[in-house]
Write a protein that holds these residues in place. Sequence first.
Motif, short mmCIF file in Angstrom:
data_model
loop_
_atom_site.label_atom_id
_atom_site.label_comp_id
_atom_site.label_asym_id
_atom_site.label_seq_id
_atom_site.Cartn_x
_atom_site.Cartn_y
_atom_site.Cartn_z
N VAL A 136 1.60 -2.55 3.66
CA VAL A 136 1.76 -1.39 2.77
C VAL A 136 2.76 -0.47 3.45
O VAL A 136 2.61 -0.14 4.63
CB VAL A 136 0.43 -0.68 2.46
N VAL A 137 3.81 -0.12 2.73
CA VAL A 137 4.88 0.70 3.31
C VAL A 137 5.19 1.85 2.35
O VAL A 137 5.47 1.62 1.16
CB VAL A 137 6.15 -0.16 3.56
N GLU A 138 5.14 3.06 2.91
CA GLU A 138 5.46 4.23 2.09
C GLU A 138 6.92 4.16 1.67
O GLU A 138 7.80 3.92 2.51
CB GLU A 138 5.20 5.49 2.92
N ASP A 139 7.20 4.36 0.39
CA ASP A 139 8.57 4.26 -0.16
C ASP A 139 9.19 2.88 0.04
O ASP A 139 10.41 2.72 -0.07
CB ASP A 139 9.53 5.28 0.50
N GLY A 140 8.35 1.87 0.34
CA GLY A 140 8.88 0.54 0.70
C GLY A 140 9.48 -0.19 -0.49
O GLY A 140 10.25 -1.14 -0.32
N ILE A 141 9.11 0.24 -1.72
CA ILE A 141 9.66 -0.41 -2.91
C ILE A 141 10.30 0.65 -3.80
O ILE A 141 11.47 0.53 -4.18
CB ILE A 141 8.56 -1.18 -3.68
N ILE A 142 9.50 1.67 -4.14
CA ILE A 142 9.96 2.78 -4.98
C ILE A 142 9.56 4.08 -4.28
O ILE A 142 8.41 4.22 -3.83
CB ILE A 142 9.28 2.73 -6.38
N GLU A 143 10.50 4.99 -4.21
CA GLU A 143 10.23 6.26 -3.54
C GLU A 143 9.03 6.97 -4.17
O GLU A 143 8.86 6.96 -5.39
CB GLU A 143 11.46 7.15 -3.67
N GLY A 144 8.19 7.55 -3.32
CA GLY A 144 7.04 8.32 -3.82
C GLY A 144 5.78 7.49 -3.96
O GLY A 144 4.72 8.03 -4.27
N TYR A 145 5.88 6.18 -3.73
CA TYR A 145 4.70 5.30 -3.84
C TYR A 145 4.51 4.50 -2.57
O TYR A 145 5.46 4.21 -1.85
CB TYR A 145 4.86 4.31 -5.00
N MET A 146 3.23 4.12 -2.36
CA MET A 146 2.94 3.13 -1.34
C MET A 146 3.31 1.77 -1.95
O MET A 146 2.83 1.44 -3.04
CB MET A 146 1.44 3.13 -1.00
N GLY A 147 4.13 1.02 -1.30
CA GLY A 147 4.49 -0.31 -1.81
C GLY A 147 3.64 -1.35 -1.11
O GLY A 147 3.64 -1.44 0.11
N TYR A 148 2.87 -2.11 -1.89
CA TYR A 148 2.02 -3.16 -1.33
C TYR A 148 2.67 -4.52 -1.56
O TYR A 148 3.16 -4.79 -2.65
CB TYR A 148 0.65 -3.16 -2.02
N GLU A 149 2.60 -5.37 -0.54
CA GLU A 149 3.13 -6.73 -0.69
C GLU A 149 2.11 -7.74 -0.19
O GLU A 149 1.44 -7.52 0.82
CB GLU A 149 4.42 -6.88 0.14
N ALA A 150 1.98 -8.84 -0.92
CA ALA A 150 1.23 -10.00 -0.43
C ALA A 150 2.03 -11.22 -0.83
O ALA A 150 3.07 -11.09 -1.49
CB ALA A 150 -0.16 -10.04 -1.03
#
Length: 558
Positions: A316-330
Amino acid sequence: MSTQKYAIGVDYGTQSGRAVLVDLSNGHEIADHVTPYPHGVIDEKLPVSGIELGHDWALQHPDDYLEVLRRSVPAVLQASGIAAEDVIGLGIDFTACTMLPVDESGTPLCFLPEWRDNPHGWVKLWKHHAAQDEADRLNAIAAERGEKFLPRYGGKISSEWMVAKVWQILNEAPEVYEATDLFTEATDWVVSQLTGQFVRNSCTAGYKSIWHKREGYPSREFFKALDPRLENLTATKLRGDIKPLGSKAGELTAKMAELTGLKAGTAITVGNVDAHAAVPAVGVVDEGKLVMAMGTSICHMVLGKEEVEVEGMCGVVEDGIIEGYMGYEAGQSAVGDIFEWFVEEAVPAYVKEAAEKDGVGVHQWLTERAAHYKPGETGLVALDWWNGNRSVLVDTNLTGVVVGYTLLTKPEEMYRTLLEATAFGTRTIIDAFHNNGVPVHEVYACGGLPQKNALLMQIYADVTNREIKVADSKQTPAVGAAMFGAVAAGAAKGGYDSVVDAAKAMARVREETFKPIPENVAVYERLYAEYRTLHDYFGRGANNIMKRLKALKKEAAR
Ligand SMILES: Nc1ncnc2c1ncn2[C@@H]1O[C@H](COP(=O)(O)OP(=O)(O)O)[C@@H](O)[C@H]1O
Ligand SMILES: O=C(CO)[C@@H](O)[C@@H](O)COP(=O)(O)O
């Protein structure tokens, strides 16, 4: 110069790279061009020297990435007839962690005669799995020290990622480690070739190099605990400015302008990851919507407001996908790759002959026949671990299983079972998110597989019991990369000021969706329960037979 503006996205996949020229007013793909990598995936022998590679190795040739720029960018310009001055931005997305060592001039070590014959001088592709020992040690040490970063990565750092790969280099080729000025993601290296300056992007730094927006990299003490020689890794060989997605990395150099046919000074955005770039391209810019980038592997991406712990997620990365959201990846480390293995390695000659006679590919031939079966009718169930398990078990030493073979089992039944197994893998991931505070209400699919196999998509809808919307684009990550390129150019130049604005104008999904069929859902619930029993039995230590077999295999190979 026209008022109509365009951007180019270049998507670097596992086997090939493709450029797409996109209309910024509506996201339409005006032209695309694919360049297969001349050296492909290097997993047996090094080019030129023929030096044999170890088990679980997967390398690439960095010049193949430049070849994509040389061939595909001029090709889309030419095919579209668009003037170079109307292309205002360029973005790239890449597989990750695909990393390489470079010297002080940014030259990949494998380009230099003194390192060309050392496998560690080459690009380690995302699916290079030979750093598992390092990953295991890293995880044990991080857990022992109670490192705060570990839960953000589902409790385990993968052998596919930067630190494990760097540590493998240090252990097996200290001379290569010594000669390296920077270890870089391939995405950042290609951007540096375009702009003449090196910047890292926050997405790969966050997901693949354990970097955190507020806390930075793990401490020196942690790296020292791994290996005293790594104490200063982040200040030395991982150094470099880390910029957020969509920011401008620099402008196209004159040399690269000549090579690509674009204008010098074109805005180049920081690198991105293939799956992550795809998210805004299907219009997902808020919570509750899971995006599957489906190809040789699957990446599952979902946005959330809070940072929560989910077992085995990639991160989980803050702004990792879209600014302002936690971006989760699996993710699942093999999906299309499993189907390809079956077609290449396990299909009888009569199937290949029949497919050829019918003038269709073997995948299609098998799929047409597999579609005649009802869920449960094959009497088979499989575990989809042909290339280990990325989520939720995070263990590359797990392997595949099929239960239920008889003398009457047909190749198309086996093929259907493999399609189903990968859908069960995805269901496990969706459940892990949904039941742990990252709701998944809608599912979106992009990548090669949704276009190639409708049966597969129906199975996914039935197994997950969710409607699936499919990207209306052949090259979704590339369109996403182009969107970020347009953001780097900015609204004043005819681009956009945020990726949310870009997505509003440019993202597209098809009208037709895949809806769950209730009677299939009911049978798949029962089959999924069987899958989970096998999953937990073989994957959570009740029976480590897969690991024992791998150890025996290693011994025998010695
Ligand atoms: N008809 C098909 N049904 C299912 N899988 C297929 C079919 N045709 C090709 N594939 C698989 O698709 C994968 C390639 O997917 P693609 O999205 O094009 O590539 P990448 O992941 O490299 O971007 C291969 O692993 C191949 O086995
Ligand atoms: O791991 C990631 C992203 O985090 C992917 O780059 C990796 O699975 C490769 O993706 P593809 O199967 O080539 O689309």
